[in-house]
Write a protein that holds these residues in place. Sequence first.
Motif, PDB file in Angstrom:
ATOM      1  N   LEU A 252       0.879  -1.159   0.079  1.00 43.13           N
ATOM      2  CA  LEU A 252       0.009   0.066   0.166  1.00 43.13           C
ATOM      3  C   LEU A 252       0.859   1.233   0.008  1.00 43.13           C
ATOM      4  N   ASN A 253       1.999   1.083  -0.377  1.00 39.01           N
ATOM      5  CA  ASN A 253       2.939   2.343  -0.666  1.00 39.01           C
ATOM      6  C   ASN A 253       2.764   2.930  -2.291  1.00 39.01           C
ATOM      7  N   ILE A 254       2.886   4.297  -2.107  1.00 37.91           N
ATOM      8  CA  ILE A 254       2.600   4.873  -3.534  1.00 37.91           C
ATOM      9  C   ILE A 254       4.103   5.577  -3.879  1.00 37.91           C
ATOM     10  N   LYS A 255       4.384   5.200  -5.208  1.00 39.82           N
ATOM     11  CA  LYS A 255       5.523   5.503  -5.658  1.00 39.82           C
ATOM     12  C   LYS A 255       5.462   6.229  -6.823  1.00 39.82           C
ATOM     13  N   ARG A 256       6.392   6.854  -7.422  1.00 38.41           N
ATOM     14  CA  ARG A 256       6.648   7.477  -8.602  1.00 38.41           C
ATOM     15  C   ARG A 256       5.402   8.593  -8.923  1.00 38.41           C
ATOM     16  N   ILE A 257       5.147   9.301  -7.791  1.00 36.51           N
ATOM     17  CA  ILE A 257       3.555  10.403  -7.865  1.00 36.51           C
ATOM     18  C   ILE A 257       4.067  11.299  -8.916  1.00 36.51           C
ATOM     19  N   ALA A 258       3.347  11.696  -9.786  1.00 33.08           N
ATOM     20  CA  ALA A 258       3.464  12.652 -10.610  1.00 33.08           C
ATOM     21  C   ALA A 258       2.297  13.447 -11.115  1.00 33.08           C
ATOM     22  N   PRO A 259       2.136  15.040 -11.125  1.00 35.40           N
ATOM     23  CA  PRO A 259       1.032  15.463 -11.661  1.00 35.40           C
ATOM     24  C   PRO A 259       0.856  15.438 -13.078  1.00 35.40           C
ATOM     25  N   LEU A 260      -0.439  15.300 -13.578  1.00 35.88           N
ATOM     26  CA  LEU A 260      -0.653  15.368 -15.213  1.00 35.88           C
ATOM     27  C   LEU A 260      -0.665  16.638 -15.552  1.00 35.88           C
ATOM     28  N   ASP A 261      -1.011  17.015 -16.777  1.00 35.28           N
ATOM     29  CA  ASP A 261      -1.032  18.146 -17.456  1.00 35.28           C
ATOM     30  C   ASP A 261      -2.208  19.045 -16.832  1.00 35.28           C
ATOM     31  N   VAL A 262      -3.215  18.397 -16.547  1.00 31.36           N
ATOM     32  CA  VAL A 262      -4.422  19.140 -16.086  1.00 31.36           C
ATOM     33  C   VAL A 262      -4.136  19.940 -14.737  1.00 31.36           C
ATOM     34  N   LEU A 263      -3.221  19.347 -13.900  1.00 32.01           N
ATOM     35  CA  LEU A 263      -2.969  20.099 -12.910  1.00 32.01           C
ATOM     36  C   LEU A 263      -1.607  20.907 -12.811  1.00 32.01           C
ATOM     37  N   LYS A 264      -1.288  20.838 -14.181  1.00 31.13           N
ATOM     38  CA  LYS A 264      -0.011  21.849 -14.370  1.00 31.13           C
ATOM     39  C   LYS A 264      -0.418  23.240 -15.199  1.00 31.13           C
ATOM     40  N   GLU A 265      -1.690  23.189 -15.641  1.00 28.58           N
ATOM     41  CA  GLU A 265      -2.440  24.158 -16.465  1.00 28.58           C
ATOM     42  C   GLU A 265      -2.378  25.575 -15.769  1.00 28.58           C
ATOM     43  N   GLY A 266      -2.443  25.615 -14.384  1.00 29.20           N
ATOM     44  CA  GLY A 266      -2.475  26.866 -13.644  1.00 29.20           C
ATOM     45  C   GLY A 266      -1.164  27.227 -13.237  1.00 29.20           C
ATOM     46  N   GLU A 267      -0.211  26.653 -13.599  1.00 23.64           N
ATOM     47  CA  GLU A 267       1.002  26.986 -13.183  1.00 23.64           C
ATOM     48  C   GLU A 267       1.591  28.347 -13.418  1.00 23.64           C
ATOM     49  N   GLY A 268       1.066  28.895 -14.624  1.00 25.83           N
ATOM     50  CA  GLY A 268       1.514  30.341 -14.756  1.00 25.83           C
ATOM     51  C   GLY A 268       0.514  31.224 -14.101  1.00 25.83           C
ATOM     52  N   SER A 269      -0.627  30.830 -13.418  1.00 20.28           N
ATOM     53  CA  SER A 269      -1.589  31.871 -12.896  1.00 20.28           C
ATOM     54  C   SER A 269      -1.014  32.503 -11.641  1.00 20.28           C
ATOM     55  N   GLY A 270      -0.018  31.923 -11.065  1.00 18.37           N
ATOM     56  CA  GLY A 270       0.175  32.411  -9.747  1.00 18.37           C
ATOM     57  C   GLY A 270       1.681  33.382 -10.075  1.00 18.37           C
ATOM     58  N   ILE A 271       1.872  33.897 -11.358  1.00 25.94           N
ATOM     59  CA  ILE A 271       3.100  34.497 -11.565  1.00 25.94           C
ATOM     60  C   ILE A 271       3.295  35.817 -10.576  1.00 25.94           C
ATOM     61  N   ASP A 272       2.278  36.347 -10.230  1.00 27.85           N
ATOM     62  CA  ASP A 272       2.109  37.430  -9.344  1.00 27.85           C
ATOM     63  C   ASP A 272       2.389  37.403  -7.840  1.00 27.85           C
ATOM     64  N   LYS A 273       2.340  36.023  -7.534  1.00 24.77           N
ATOM     65  CA  LYS A 273       2.183  35.887  -6.072  1.00 24.77           C
ATOM     66  C   LYS A 273       3.798  35.698  -5.682  1.00 24.77           C
ATOM     67  N   ASN A 274       4.077  35.929  -4.490  1.00 24.72           N
ATOM     68  CA  ASN A 274       5.054  35.800  -3.947  1.00 24.72           C
ATOM     69  C   ASN A 274       5.485  34.351  -3.582  1.00 24.72           C
ATOM     70  N   ASP A 275       6.770  33.872  -3.229  1.00 24.54           N
ATOM     71  CA  ASP A 275       7.444  32.460  -3.127  1.00 24.54           C
ATOM     72  C   ASP A 275       6.505  31.834  -2.252  1.00 24.54           C
ATOM     73  N   ASP A 276       6.141  32.453  -0.964  1.00 27.46           N
ATOM     74  CA  ASP A 276       5.370  31.807   0.091  1.00 27.46           C
ATOM     75  C   ASP A 276       3.974  31.649  -0.335  1.00 27.46           C
ATOM     76  N   GLU A 277       3.315  32.513  -1.042  1.00 22.15           N
ATOM     77  CA  GLU A 277       2.028  32.138  -1.506  1.00 22.15           C
ATOM     78  C   GLU A 277       1.810  31.360  -2.358  1.00 22.15           C
ATOM     79  N   ARG A 278       3.017  31.254  -3.450  1.00 17.19           N
ATOM     80  CA  ARG A 278       2.999  30.155  -4.330  1.00 17.19           C
ATOM     81  C   ARG A 278       3.170  28.662  -3.656  1.00 17.19           C
ATOM     82  N   ARG A 279       4.112  28.402  -2.571  1.00 19.68           N
ATOM     83  CA  ARG A 279       4.275  27.301  -2.044  1.00 19.68           C
ATOM     84  C   ARG A 279       3.083  27.032  -1.093  1.00 19.68           C
ATOM     85  N   ASP A 280       2.406  27.963  -0.538  1.00 22.33           N
ATOM     86  CA  ASP A 280       1.122  27.695   0.243  1.00 22.33           C
ATOM     87  C   ASP A 280       0.231  26.861  -0.939  1.00 22.33           C
ATOM     88  N   SER A 281       0.052  27.570  -1.773  1.00 19.55           N
ATOM     89  CA  SER A 281      -1.117  27.199  -2.731  1.00 19.55           C
ATOM     90  C   SER A 281      -0.637  25.837  -3.439  1.00 19.55           C
TER      91      SER A 281
END
Length: 316
Positions: A252-281
């Motif tokens: 019951l161990n989970i390995k090689r976890i990777a987010p797919l494109d649908v979770l990466k689509e919003g990656e650029g939306s946080g460009i105005d956020k500071n590092d802490d806000e991005r990491r918290d998000s």
Amino acid sequence: MSQSQFFKNARVYRLTSGAADLFAAHDLDEHLAKFRFIGGTNLEMQSLGWAPPYEGHDSLIRRVGDAVLMVLRTSKKLLPTSVVNEVAKARAAEIEEQQGYKAGRKQMKEIKERVTDELLPKAFSVSRDTRVLFDLARGFLVIDAASSAKADEVIGWLSKTFDQFPLENLYVATSPAQAMTGWLAEDEAPANFSIDQDTELRASGESGAAIRYVKHSIDAEDVGRHIQSGKQCTRLAMTWADRISFVLDEGLNIKRIAPLDVLKEGEGSGIDKNDDERRDSDLALFAGEFGKLMAELIAALGGEKDLSGMGSQPTA
């Protein structure tokens, strides 16, 4: 989102009652400071302690809603046994020449201990950080560790940090090996999951014969023959909800976890956020998505096993 914010591996445990109260304590940072990583002395082979989850911060805990992140840092000295033995052998030869006879077992042990003490201050140190997520909403403890040894290291330090830490092993009604074997035999994954091109089937008993498919289409008939011969699936690559790919193993161990494109689509939306806000998000997103994945996976495995009255003991 940044893939690096996702855990690469997950060993999941069940938080019991009292965990939320523990993290609501106002003096928690002060308490954790007693178990902070400070680095070992020159004569210590290993040192460990809690380190700040976010670079540039002093706090040893980061909480975003019901997601709590901590990091255990471990530092180990690189001093191979072969080096100690080689130096000790040369030292023993010098002593033999001086005293006129070979060093006995007790004397050789003392020589090796002295050599180790002499070499430790000169040995290089390597550090490793292990991330630990407390999902208080769903009651999960998630350790980003591929091996049981690293997970045990975290659990041991939690036990030292918090007396009687509220933690138990996570048990499911149907063993992952049995369930994965059934999914392959029927050529059908549980609802909201799909089977990917990576699996391992292993025979029980002393032979342990194994068949592995790596980045290879899984032929149902071929797999069926292996299952009929007594092999069980011990490792299976899967995708959940077209959002996260991972590999499930028999423990019951989970390995090689990777987010797919649908979770990466919003990656650029946080460009105005500071590092802490991005990491918290990103932390909140990972906790939420992985928590949903685990809830559906547990359901696909028949739900959690009821251990009431069976004397289940907490892990830490």
